[in-house]
Enzyme design. Sequence first.
Site, mmCIF file in Angstrom:
data_model
loop_
_atom_site.group_PDB
_atom_site.id
_atom_site.type_symbol
_atom_site.label_atom_id
_atom_site.label_comp_id
_atom_site.label_asym_id
_atom_site.label_seq_id
_atom_site.Cartn_x
_atom_site.Cartn_y
_atom_site.Cartn_z
ATOM 1 N N HIS A 223 0.800 -1.233 0.000
ATOM 2 C CA HIS A 223 0.000 0.000 0.000
ATOM 3 C C HIS A 223 0.834 1.284 0.000
ATOM 4 C CE1 HIS A 223 0.927 0.023 4.293
ATOM 5 N NE2 HIS A 223 0.639 1.311 4.267
HETATM 6 C C1 UD1 Z 1 -2.045 5.555 6.191
HETATM 7 C C2 UD1 Z 1 -0.776 5.991 6.892
HETATM 8 C C3 UD1 Z 1 0.279 4.907 6.784
HETATM 9 C C4 UD1 Z 1 -0.255 3.547 7.208
HETATM 10 C C5 UD1 Z 1 -1.516 3.246 6.424
HETATM 11 C C6 UD1 Z 1 -2.105 1.920 6.818
HETATM 12 C C7 UD1 Z 1 -0.223 8.416 6.890
HETATM 13 C C8 UD1 Z 1 0.648 9.418 6.269
HETATM 14 N N1 UD1 Z 1 -0.211 7.206 6.307
HETATM 15 O O1 UD1 Z 1 -1.784 5.481 4.808
HETATM 16 O O2 UD1 Z 1 1.371 5.255 7.626
HETATM 17 O O3 UD1 Z 1 0.719 2.547 6.979
HETATM 18 O O4 UD1 Z 1 -2.449 4.294 6.675
HETATM 19 O O5 UD1 Z 1 -3.334 1.690 6.237
HETATM 20 O O6 UD1 Z 1 -0.884 8.713 7.848
HETATM 21 N N2 UD1 Z 1 -9.333 4.936 2.392
HETATM 22 C C9 UD1 Z 1 -10.510 4.219 2.383
HETATM 23 N N3 UD1 Z 1 -11.033 3.854 3.574
HETATM 24 C C10 UD1 Z 1 -10.440 4.164 4.747
HETATM 25 C C11 UD1 Z 1 -9.235 4.872 4.740
HETATM 26 C C12 UD1 Z 1 -8.676 5.262 3.534
HETATM 27 O O7 UD1 Z 1 -11.078 3.930 1.347
HETATM 28 O O8 UD1 Z 1 -10.985 3.814 5.818
HETATM 29 C C13 UD1 Z 1 -8.735 5.369 1.109
HETATM 30 C C14 UD1 Z 1 -8.639 6.878 1.042
HETATM 31 O O9 UD1 Z 1 -9.757 7.449 0.470
HETATM 32 C C15 UD1 Z 1 -7.389 7.097 0.231
HETATM 33 C C16 UD1 Z 1 -6.587 5.848 0.451
HETATM 34 O O10 UD1 Z 1 -7.422 4.880 1.039
HETATM 35 O O11 UD1 Z 1 -7.689 7.214 -1.119
HETATM 36 C C17 UD1 Z 1 -5.386 6.101 1.311
HETATM 37 O O12 UD1 Z 1 -5.750 6.532 2.631
HETATM 38 P P1 UD1 Z 1 -4.825 7.533 3.458
HETATM 39 O O13 UD1 Z 1 -5.417 7.779 4.795
HETATM 40 O O14 UD1 Z 1 -4.471 8.666 2.584
HETATM 41 O O15 UD1 Z 1 -3.436 6.864 3.677
HETATM 42 P P2 UD1 Z 1 -2.973 5.375 3.751
HETATM 43 O O16 UD1 Z 1 -2.357 5.029 2.444
HETATM 44 O O17 UD1 Z 1 -4.063 4.500 4.267
#
Ligand code: UD1
Length: 389
Positions: A223
């Site tokens: 991821h």
């Molecule tokens: C975040 C953390 C990372 C951790 C990871 C584990 C930061 C900078 N990054 O990254 O350290 O390893 O989480 O998962 O804080 N999304 C969903 N549902 C959710 C959450 C997110 O669909 O419940 C989608 C969001 O819309 C986005 C993508 O997943 O498009 C990424 O989510 P984001 O919170 O930006 O960061 P992670 O890549 O999850």
Amino acid sequence: MNARAERMDPGPVVCVVGARPNFMKMAPILRALTAHGGGLPHVLVHTGQHYDADMSDKLFVDLRLPRPDINLEVGSATHAVQTAEVMRRFEPIVDDLKPSCVVVVGDVNSTLACTLVAVKKRTPVAHVEAGLRSFDRGMPEEINRVLTDQVADVLYTTERTAADNLRREGVAAERIMFVGNVMIDSLLANRGIAVPAPETLRRAGCDPALLGDPARYGVVTLHRPSNVDQRETLEPLLALLREVSARLPLVIALHPRTRANVERFRLGFLLAAPPIALLPPQGYLEMLGLMSGATLVLTDSGGMQEETTALGVPCLTARENTERPITIEHGTNTLVGRDPVVILRVIDEILAGGGKRGRVPELWDGRASERIVADLAQRFVHRAAMAEG
Ligand code: UD1
């Protein structure tokens, strides 16, 4: 509450979680807070950085986390907006609760945001899992780690190299305490009730026969933005997984970020082969069961590098660096980057009966949370009560 009681009240310990990797770290700390003496008053704040059923709610149930007292519901946004929203919404909580201290874990945006709010209000902050460094400022988590550690008051570390990193950054020794690994507290507490891998596949609508009998399979999670956000990196990685699946059946749990990019770049065909089970993000007990029975794990997660070391399962980390060097030196972890030649070689070694055996690192003994809470109580809660009383 009468005036005396109010004067004696040191304020609750405010515990912050935001994203998936925070939940398994905070669960044992909350249990230790409840168990300490007659129980230390505490409040659980969820920033809502992760918000959906797979990424958040299911983990609360699995880890038997109490429902958050406060949910800031920030959701997804750019880093600047997400961090700013957490800060904006957390500030009135600190004003209102007057915490004896704020406890943050890990390295997500919520960790840094809440730390900044609290320290500027002179509220003590304890950072759990401090001092880890990848030395890669291209990782958003590295920025969060460095900044949080500079301003937090007490830094609890999981491995001894963390203190060396902190001292190099000018952190005074008395702010650092080596306590062990709260993530392993969770692992040891839940290993006995992990969901067996065949059951997890069945629940996801996949045929458990894919795992083989006796089971022989790899678990994959990817991821990191550096691996999954560009077609040029994601496509070869998925093509490689397809190649690996010809040697070993794979169970892939797709993070929402990765799923979105697989769809955006129309790469789903690479994962459509039968020896691949494609799963949504898994619950904690499901992932623990999958990892425990795996032949190997291929991941870019931080936490899974540690969990596989504790479980004694070989781990290939698809990154150029790790902030958790003990998993390489003592554990079962190997850094493989994205080089298909290296990855296939290490996998072949493991399948031929080799692979790192490793040993469990110092103080990864299931009692890190107890040590943290004993220290917090003495450092902040009792001291605050005495000062006010
Ligand atoms: C975040 C953390 C990372 C951790 C990871 C584990 C930061 C900078 N990054 O990254 O350290 O390893 O989480 O998962 O804080 N999304 C969903 N549902 C959710 C959450 C997110 O669909 O419940 C989608 C969001 O819309 C986005 C993508 O997943 O498009 C990424 O989510 P984001 O919170 O930006 O960061 P992670 O890549 O999850």
